[in-house]
Design an enzyme around this catalytic site. Structure first.
Site, PDB file in Angstrom:
ATOM      1  N   THR A   7       1.238  -1.159   0.006  1.00  0.00           N
ATOM      2  CA  THR A   7      -0.424   0.092  -0.265  1.00  0.00           C
ATOM      3  C   THR A   7       0.725   0.797   0.029  1.00  0.00           C
ATOM      4  O   THR A   7       2.017   1.137   0.189  1.00  0.00           O
ATOM      5  CB  THR A   7      -0.789   0.121   1.262  1.00  0.00           C
ATOM      6  N   ASN A   9      -0.971   4.380   1.436  1.00  0.00           N
ATOM      7  CA  ASN A   9      -1.909   4.902   2.165  1.00  0.00           C
ATOM      8  C   ASN A   9      -1.561   4.865   3.263  1.00  0.00           C
ATOM      9  O   ASN A   9      -1.691   3.676   4.089  1.00  0.00           O
ATOM     10  CB  ASN A   9      -3.132   4.187   1.759  1.00  0.00           C
ATOM     11  N   ASP A  68      -7.593  -3.985   0.499  1.00  0.00           N
ATOM     12  CA  ASP A  68      -8.915  -3.378  -0.684  1.00  0.00           C
ATOM     13  C   ASP A  68      -9.835  -2.965  -0.519  1.00  0.00           C
ATOM     14  O   ASP A  68     -10.500  -4.028   0.670  1.00  0.00           O
ATOM     15  CB  ASP A  68      -9.115  -3.950  -1.945  1.00  0.00           C
ATOM     16  N   PHE A 151      -8.798   9.024   8.018  1.00  0.00           N
ATOM     17  CA  PHE A 151      -8.232   9.079   6.353  1.00  0.00           C
ATOM     18  C   PHE A 151      -9.659   9.717   5.720  1.00  0.00           C
ATOM     19  O   PHE A 151     -10.508   8.506   5.914  1.00  0.00           O
ATOM     20  CB  PHE A 151      -7.337   8.563   5.856  1.00  0.00           C
ATOM     21  N   LYS A 174     -12.063   4.566  16.311  1.00  0.00           N
ATOM     22  CA  LYS A 174     -12.183   2.822  14.784  1.00  0.00           C
ATOM     23  C   LYS A 174     -11.588   2.094  15.075  1.00  0.00           C
ATOM     24  O   LYS A 174     -12.030   0.820  13.645  1.00  0.00           O
ATOM     25  CB  LYS A 174     -11.179   4.732  14.176  1.00  0.00           C
ATOM     26  N   HIS A 179     -14.046  -1.880   9.254  1.00  0.00           N
ATOM     27  CA  HIS A 179     -13.921  -2.809   8.674  1.00  0.00           C
ATOM     28  C   HIS A 179     -12.572  -2.937   8.830  1.00  0.00           C
ATOM     29  O   HIS A 179     -12.495  -4.652   9.218  1.00  0.00           O
ATOM     30  CB  HIS A 179     -14.245  -2.588   7.579  1.00  0.00           C
TER      31      HIS A 179
HETATM   32  P1  ITT Z   1      -3.202   1.405  -1.667  1.00  0.00           P
HETATM   33  O1  ITT Z   1      -4.644   0.840  -3.171  1.00  0.00           O
HETATM   34  O2  ITT Z   1      -2.468   1.646  -1.958  1.00  0.00           O
HETATM   35  O3  ITT Z   1      -3.394   0.572  -0.265  1.00  0.00           O
HETATM   36  P2  ITT Z   1      -5.642   3.183  -1.669  1.00  0.00           P
HETATM   37  O4  ITT Z   1      -6.017   4.700  -0.718  1.00  0.00           O
HETATM   38  O5  ITT Z   1      -5.560   4.000  -3.283  1.00  0.00           O
HETATM   39  O6  ITT Z   1      -4.304   3.015  -1.294  1.00  0.00           O
HETATM   40  P3  ITT Z   1      -7.980   1.448  -2.134  1.00  0.00           P
HETATM   41  O7  ITT Z   1      -7.457   1.686  -3.146  1.00  0.00           O
HETATM   42  O8  ITT Z   1      -7.663  -0.044  -1.151  1.00  0.00           O
HETATM   43  O9  ITT Z   1      -6.577   2.051  -1.627  1.00  0.00           O
HETATM   44  O10 ITT Z   1      -8.884   2.460  -2.195  1.00  0.00           O
HETATM   45  C1  ITT Z   1      -9.752   2.902  -0.857  1.00  0.00           C
HETATM   46  C2  ITT Z   1     -10.600   4.240  -0.515  1.00  0.00           C
HETATM   47  O11 ITT Z   1     -11.719   3.537  -0.119  1.00  0.00           O
HETATM   48  C3  ITT Z   1      -9.540   5.107  -0.245  1.00  0.00           C
HETATM   49  O12 ITT Z   1      -8.367   6.053  -0.510  1.00  0.00           O
HETATM   50  C4  ITT Z   1     -10.451   6.019   0.865  1.00  0.00           C
HETATM   51  O13 ITT Z   1     -10.960   6.517   0.362  1.00  0.00           O
HETATM   52  C5  ITT Z   1     -11.425   4.721   1.252  1.00  0.00           C
HETATM   53  N1  ITT Z   1     -10.782   3.786   2.679  1.00  0.00           N
HETATM   54  C6  ITT Z   1     -11.188   2.150   2.651  1.00  0.00           C
HETATM   55  N2  ITT Z   1     -11.281   2.102   3.844  1.00  0.00           N
HETATM   56  C7  ITT Z   1     -11.306   3.814   4.473  1.00  0.00           C
HETATM   57  C8  ITT Z   1     -11.532   3.718   5.931  1.00  0.00           C
HETATM   58  O14 ITT Z   1     -11.248   3.463   6.706  1.00  0.00           O
HETATM   59  N3  ITT Z   1     -12.065   5.566   6.736  1.00  0.00           N
HETATM   60  C9  ITT Z   1     -11.416   5.881   4.780  1.00  0.00           C
HETATM   61  N4  ITT Z   1     -11.870   5.722   4.227  1.00  0.00           N
HETATM   62  C10 ITT Z   1     -12.047   4.612   3.561  1.00  0.00           C
END
Ligand code: ITT
Length: 191
Positions: A7, A9, A68, A151, A174, A179
């Site tokens: 990731t 993120n 994801d 975030f 949280k 989830h």
């Molecule tokens: P990676 O693919 O590099 O892991 P990403 O942010 O692009 O990072 P995803 O493709 O899994 O991750 O997209 C998930 C999105 O869903 C994320 O960018 C948030 O906008 C939202 N999201 C997922 N989990 C969340 C959470 O716990 N709190 C708030 N938003 C969340």
């Protein structure tokens, strides 16, 4: 023990590290020339597997984890779902994604604000065994963004049985109910 997260993120990394403090987390960001795969899967599981497989090819002998996740809003036919990160466009900020979601709900007069965060973790052991773990939390969409923590869509997601958004509740709450927290607790049983 070392584990590598597929990731970029930071918010996800903080949650994994806080919930699994005994593991030493590294991420793809530390690998200079690494380019993550395009997220072309049709499900959270497919996308999580693509991320994990791609990093496992570079880090074959350690635990590798792909995750994801996204937000499903019932009044928007479960959108943005797997498109959550790029809902308002390819390099959209969290604020832009939130603004688009609230606007779409207004445009469609979406009365049903029920929503859920879902996540799928694919973990590969050092020996290459695959583990699939899912997590989910039900809730609803707030009228407007509230709070500074977390975030992504945290400022507009009110988990069930709570009055505040994830961003207002803060990381420790949280991490009890989200989830990702549910999935990470199941993941912990593997170590
Ligand atoms: P990676 O693919 O590099 O892991 P990403 O942010 O692009 O990072 P995803 O493709 O899994 O991750 O997209 C998930 C999105 O869903 C994320 O960018 C948030 O906008 C939202 N999201 C997922 N989990 C969340 C959470 O716990 N709190 C708030 N938003 C969340």
């Amino acid at each position: 023990m070392e584990a590598w997260l597929a990731t970029h993120n930071r918010g996800k990394v903080i949650e994994f590290q806080t919930l699994l403090p005994k593991l030493e987390f590294h991420t793809q960001v530390e690998i200079g020339a690494y380019s993550p795969p395009p997220e072309t899967g049709k499900s959270f599981e497919e996308n999580a597997r693509m991320k994990a497989r791609s990093l496992k090819a570079v880090k074959p002998s350690v635990w590798v984890i792909g995750e994801d996740s996204g937000l499903e809003v019932d009044g928007l036919n479960k959108m943005p779902g797997i498109h959550s990160a790029r809902y308002a466009g390819d390099h959209a900020s969290d604020a832009e994604n939130i603004a688009k979601l609230l606007k779409m709900m207004q445009l469609r007069s979406a009365a049903n604000r029920a929503a859920r965060f879902v996540c799928c973790i694919i973990a590969y052991s050092p020996e290459g065994a695959e583990y699939i773990i899912n997590g989910k939390i039900e809730g609803r969409i707030a009228d407007k963004p509230r709070g500074q923590g977390g975030f992504g869509y945290d400022p507009i997601f009110i988990p069930e049985n709570e009055a505040q958004t994830f961003a207002e509740l803060g990381l420790s709450r949280k991490n009890q109910i989200s989830h990702r927290a549910h999935a990470i607790r199941k993941l912990a049983e593997l170590f």
